[in-house]
Design a protein around this motif. Structure first.
Motif, short mmCIF file in Angstrom:
data_model
loop_
_atom_site.label_atom_id
_atom_site.label_comp_id
_atom_site.label_asym_id
_atom_site.label_seq_id
_atom_site.Cartn_x
_atom_site.Cartn_y
_atom_site.Cartn_z
N VAL A 160 0.84 -1.20 0.00
CA VAL A 160 0.00 0.00 0.00
C VAL A 160 0.88 1.26 0.00
CG1 VAL A 160 -1.65 1.34 1.36
CG2 VAL A 160 -2.02 -1.10 1.03
N ALA A 161 1.91 1.28 0.86
CA ALA A 161 2.80 2.45 0.95
C ALA A 161 3.55 2.67 -0.36
CB ALA A 161 3.78 2.27 2.10
N LEU A 162 3.99 1.59 -0.98
CA LEU A 162 4.70 1.68 -2.25
C LEU A 162 3.82 2.31 -3.32
CD1 LEU A 162 7.37 0.77 -3.70
CD2 LEU A 162 6.10 -1.25 -4.39
N LEU A 163 2.60 1.82 -3.44
CA LEU A 163 1.68 2.37 -4.44
C LEU A 163 1.27 3.80 -4.10
CD1 LEU A 163 -0.51 -0.77 -5.12
CD2 LEU A 163 1.20 0.23 -6.63
N LEU A 164 1.03 4.07 -2.83
CA LEU A 164 0.60 5.40 -2.40
C LEU A 164 1.66 6.45 -2.67
CD1 LEU A 164 -1.55 7.11 -0.95
CD2 LEU A 164 -0.40 6.55 1.19
N THR A 165 2.91 6.17 -2.33
CA THR A 165 3.97 7.16 -2.57
C THR A 165 4.19 7.39 -4.06
OG1 THR A 165 5.66 5.45 -2.31
CG2 THR A 165 5.17 6.81 -0.38
N GLY A 166 4.10 6.33 -4.84
CA GLY A 166 4.23 6.49 -6.30
C GLY A 166 3.12 7.34 -6.88
N LEU A 167 1.88 7.05 -6.49
CA LEU A 167 0.74 7.84 -6.97
C LEU A 167 0.86 9.30 -6.56
CD1 LEU A 167 -2.29 5.47 -6.28
CD2 LEU A 167 -1.58 6.36 -8.50
N ASN A 168 1.23 9.53 -5.31
CA ASN A 168 1.34 10.91 -4.83
C ASN A 168 2.45 11.68 -5.52
OD1 ASN A 168 -0.73 11.49 -3.03
ND2 ASN A 168 0.24 10.26 -1.45
N ALA A 169 3.62 11.08 -5.61
CA ALA A 169 4.76 11.79 -6.18
C ALA A 169 4.57 12.08 -7.67
CB ALA A 169 6.03 10.98 -5.98
N ARG A 170 3.97 11.15 -8.40
CA ARG A 170 3.87 11.30 -9.85
C ARG A 170 2.59 12.00 -10.30
NH1 ARG A 170 4.92 12.70 -14.38
NH2 ARG A 170 4.90 11.34 -16.16
N TYR A 171 1.47 11.75 -9.66
CA TYR A 171 0.20 12.24 -10.17
C TYR A 171 -0.55 13.19 -9.24
CZ TYR A 171 0.95 8.45 -13.47
OH TYR A 171 1.49 7.64 -14.41
N LEU A 172 -0.81 12.77 -8.02
CA LEU A 172 -1.73 13.50 -7.17
C LEU A 172 -1.20 14.86 -6.71
CD1 LEU A 172 -3.08 10.52 -5.04
CD2 LEU A 172 -4.12 11.58 -7.04
N VAL A 173 -0.01 14.90 -6.11
CA VAL A 173 0.53 16.16 -5.60
C VAL A 173 0.79 17.17 -6.72
CG1 VAL A 173 2.45 17.21 -4.34
CG2 VAL A 173 1.38 15.13 -3.47
N PRO A 174 1.42 16.79 -7.84
CA PRO A 174 1.58 17.78 -8.92
C PRO A 174 0.23 18.30 -9.44
CG PRO A 174 3.08 15.97 -9.28
CD PRO A 174 2.19 15.57 -8.14
N PHE A 175 -0.76 17.40 -9.57
CA PHE A 175 -2.10 17.81 -10.02
C PHE A 175 -2.70 18.83 -9.05
CE2 PHE A 175 -6.69 17.31 -9.73
CZ PHE A 175 -7.08 17.57 -11.03
N LEU A 176 -2.65 18.52 -7.77
CA LEU A 176 -3.22 19.43 -6.77
C LEU A 176 -2.45 20.76 -6.72
CD1 LEU A 176 -4.05 16.91 -3.92
CD2 LEU A 176 -5.68 18.19 -5.33
N ASN A 177 -1.14 20.71 -6.83
CA ASN A 177 -0.36 21.94 -6.82
C ASN A 177 -0.71 22.85 -7.99
OD1 ASN A 177 1.04 21.45 -4.46
ND2 ASN A 177 2.71 20.40 -5.50
N ARG A 178 -0.91 22.25 -9.17
CA ARG A 178 -1.30 23.06 -10.33
C ARG A 178 -2.67 23.69 -10.13
NH1 ARG A 178 0.98 18.91 -13.16
NH2 ARG A 178 -1.03 17.92 -13.55
N HIS A 179 -3.61 22.91 -9.64
CA HIS A 179 -4.99 23.39 -9.53
C HIS A 179 -5.25 24.26 -8.30
CE1 HIS A 179 -5.46 20.44 -12.69
NE2 HIS A 179 -6.54 21.11 -13.03
N LEU A 180 -4.41 24.16 -7.29
CA LEU A 180 -4.59 24.96 -6.09
C LEU A 180 -3.52 26.05 -5.98
CD1 LEU A 180 -5.42 22.12 -3.54
CD2 LEU A 180 -7.01 23.67 -4.67
N GLN A 181 -2.81 26.32 -7.06
CA GLN A 181 -1.70 27.27 -7.03
C GLN A 181 -2.14 28.66 -6.57
OE1 GLN A 181 0.40 27.58 -10.69
NE2 GLN A 181 2.25 28.26 -9.67
N GLY A 182 -3.29 29.14 -7.03
CA GLY A 182 -3.77 30.45 -6.62
C GLY A 182 -3.95 30.54 -5.11
N TRP A 183 -4.48 29.50 -4.50
CA TRP A 183 -4.69 29.47 -3.07
C TRP A 183 -3.37 29.26 -2.32
CZ3 TRP A 183 -4.12 25.04 0.14
CH2 TRP A 183 -4.50 25.24 1.47
N LEU A 184 -2.50 28.38 -2.85
CA LEU A 184 -1.24 28.09 -2.17
C LEU A 184 -0.36 29.33 -2.02
CD1 LEU A 184 -0.22 24.69 -3.75
CD2 LEU A 184 -0.55 25.12 -1.34
N PHE A 185 -0.29 30.15 -3.05
CA PHE A 185 0.62 31.29 -3.05
C PHE A 185 -0.06 32.60 -2.66
CE2 PHE A 185 2.71 28.15 -5.69
CZ PHE A 185 3.97 28.15 -5.12
N LYS A 186 -1.29 32.51 -2.12
CA LYS A 186 -2.04 33.71 -1.70
C LYS A 186 -1.46 34.26 -0.44
CE LYS A 186 -6.71 34.26 -2.54
NZ LYS A 186 -8.08 33.91 -2.26
#
Length: 186
Positions: A160-186
């Motif tokens: 589970v940890a292996l799959l979770l870290t791979g999903l987060n590092a490659r897909y989820l966190v970059p996706f969220l950072n792009r879409h929440l960038q306005g809020w993150l850097f406010k």
């Protein structure tokens, strides 16, 4: 949050190139090369395309080694890098070896942000991490239950940890950072 420093700054990092010049010269040629490099350094410091300069000089036996590296924004003008002309001028002597190397740095392989680049507050980075991790963790635990049911608990948690870290590092966190960038850097 895995490697958030480079991912969070993706939109603000301009594309740049790193070019470097290495020169090895004997004692007779070294003073002339040192003065040529000093003049070139002054020109590079005034050039708005040059974002960073590194210079070093070492003595190895009877040989002086000089290294000059530049981080340059944008493409090479007229098909030449800033250090190529300098290398040709310095390398005219038979007692001098010059090497010019370059590489392109985009947002994907750029250095971590400098103090001039803004980093979101810790609680915002933590929130993005939780938004990425918790739903994915629940989905993976329940989704992999048929596969990991007969396995020892440490092994099933490792999968589970292996799959979770791979999903987060490659897909989820970059996706969220792009879409929440306005809020993150406010």
């Amino acid at each position: 949050m895995p490697d958030s420093s480079t991912t969070l700054g993706e939109a603000s990092l301009p594309e740049s190139r790193r070019v470097s010049l290495s020169v090895a010269a004997d004692d007779a040629e070294a003073p002339g090369i040192a003065s040529t490099l000093a003049a070139a350094l002054a020109e590079f410091r005034a050039d708005p395309r040059v974002a960073g300069i590194e210079f070093s000089q070492q003595m190895e036996g009877a040989t002086q080694r000089f290294r000059l590296a530049l981080r340059v924004h944008g493409g090479p003008e007229n098909g030449t890098d800033p250090l190529e002309t300098l290398a040709r001028d310095i390398g005219a002597s038979t007692h001098v070896e010059t090497t010019v190397m370059g590489c392109v740095s985009s947002a994907r392989n750029a250095a971590p942000p400098t103090s001039a680049q803004k980093i979101p507050a810790f609680w915002k980075r933590w929130t993005v991490s939780m938004i990425a991790v918790y739903p994915a963790l629940i989905g993976l635990v329940y989704g992999l239950t048929p596969v990991t049911a007969g396995m020892p608990k440490p092994l099933s948690l490792f999968i589970v940890a292996l799959l979770l870290t791979g999903l987060n590092a490659r897909y989820l966190v970059p996706f969220l950072n792009r879409h929440l960038q306005g809020w993150l850097f406010k």
